[in-house]
Scaffold this active site. Sequence first.
Site, PDB file in Angstrom:
ATOM      1  NE  ARG A 147      -3.643  -2.125   2.789  1.00 24.30           N
ATOM      2  CZ  ARG A 147      -3.428  -3.257   3.460  1.00 24.30           C
ATOM      3  NH1 ARG A 147      -2.243  -3.495   4.033  1.00 24.30           N
ATOM      4  NH2 ARG A 147      -4.376  -4.183   3.554  1.00 24.30           N
ATOM      5  CE  LYS A 171      -6.298  -0.626   4.919  1.00 25.42           C
ATOM      6  NZ  LYS A 171      -7.617  -0.903   4.328  1.00 25.42           N
ATOM      7  CG  HIS A 240      -5.505   1.169  -3.886  1.00 29.43           C
ATOM      8  ND1 HIS A 240      -4.888   0.806  -2.709  1.00 29.43           N
ATOM      9  CD2 HIS A 240      -6.630   0.408  -3.951  1.00 29.43           C
ATOM     10  CE1 HIS A 240      -5.605  -0.106  -2.085  1.00 29.43           C
ATOM     11  NE2 HIS A 240      -6.656  -0.371  -2.816  1.00 29.43           N
ATOM     12  NE  ARG A 243      -3.518  -3.181  -1.441  1.00 34.89           N
ATOM     13  CZ  ARG A 243      -3.002  -4.055  -0.575  1.00 34.89           C
ATOM     14  NH1 ARG A 243      -1.712  -4.294  -0.577  1.00 34.89           N
ATOM     15  NH2 ARG A 243      -3.791  -4.670   0.305  1.00 34.89           N
ATOM     16  CG  HIS A 266      -6.677  -8.348   1.223  1.00 32.07           C
ATOM     17  ND1 HIS A 266      -6.929  -8.720  -0.085  1.00 32.07           N
ATOM     18  CD2 HIS A 266      -6.492  -7.002   1.183  1.00 32.07           C
ATOM     19  CE1 HIS A 266      -6.896  -7.661  -0.861  1.00 32.07           C
ATOM     20  NE2 HIS A 266      -6.637  -6.611  -0.121  1.00 32.07           N
ATOM     21  CE1 TYR A 275      -7.141  -6.137  -6.873  1.00 31.49           C
ATOM     22  CE2 TYR A 275      -7.277  -7.380  -4.825  1.00 31.49           C
ATOM     23  CZ  TYR A 275      -7.050  -6.196  -5.500  1.00 31.49           C
ATOM     24  OH  TYR A 275      -6.733  -5.074  -4.794  1.00 31.49           O
TER      25      TYR A 275
END
Length: 294
Positions: A147, A171, A240, A243, A266, A275
């Site tokens: 990210r 995150k 992004h 990504r 994730h 995806y």
Amino acid sequence: MITEDFLNYLRYERNRSELTVRRYSQSLRGFELYFKNRDSQLSWESVDSDVIRDWMESMMDKGDMASTVNNCLSAVRSFFRFALARNLVSRDPAYSVKGPKMSKPLPQFLREEEMNRLIDQPQMWSDSYEDLRARTIIMLFYETGIRLAELIGLDDEHVDFVNKQLKVTGKRNKQRIVPFGAELEEVLLAYIRQRGEQPLRLSSALILSDKGLRLTRSQVECIVKRCLSRVSTMKKRSPHVLRHTFATAMLNNGADLEGVRKLLGHESVATTEIYTHTTFEQLKRVYENAHPRA
């Protein structure tokens, strides 16, 4: 009038903006017009959940988006909660009604040919430090899928050249290890060598600004947008997108979903599944190359 009581409640007790009140009013008027046209005997007290569902379906049939229908349903739900709490109606028919599922926009990505052209063709890059830094940023995003915040947060100590891996903080400060290949290793080492020749270094960051500081989000975004503009006219040209491009390339070239999930950081494989649509492009090529009638 019962709806006016609700709108005044929004204005004076909830301090909602006049724009919000107007939107709620339009939704309630639209619903009332619908059920009155359907049956003149119907009232706010007598409508049931089926009437609300039919109203929503009529909006969808007219071409209203799911987001619009859900906003209208939200207004009706709020109204019935208000009316029930004040004993203006005896039941809440909107309680069990579910809105239409929101369609998630498909991720935008660059084709592998576009990325190969950007990275590999010498005419895309000058010999300057700025261009080497820009190419390093592009390759970090494309070859690791990290990210924007993760790239900015990279320090020199997070790069393990012996094992060819990055220590990435994602995150909620969760850390993960992301491998990289020989090509990115070469570019990183070249960048670090040239970075050492620059007059200023005021940060431990891997990628530095011209002032020797850690790059900001907007600086990285500008660099990525400028670089992607060389090979794509796509409206969105952001970190992004790179990504998304990484995930798409991995899946199109045989990576399994769970592996891509871990690389992207994730929490759930359900997030990564968005995806999988992109692998259809690869399947189509396989079909066209293999089927005798294709």
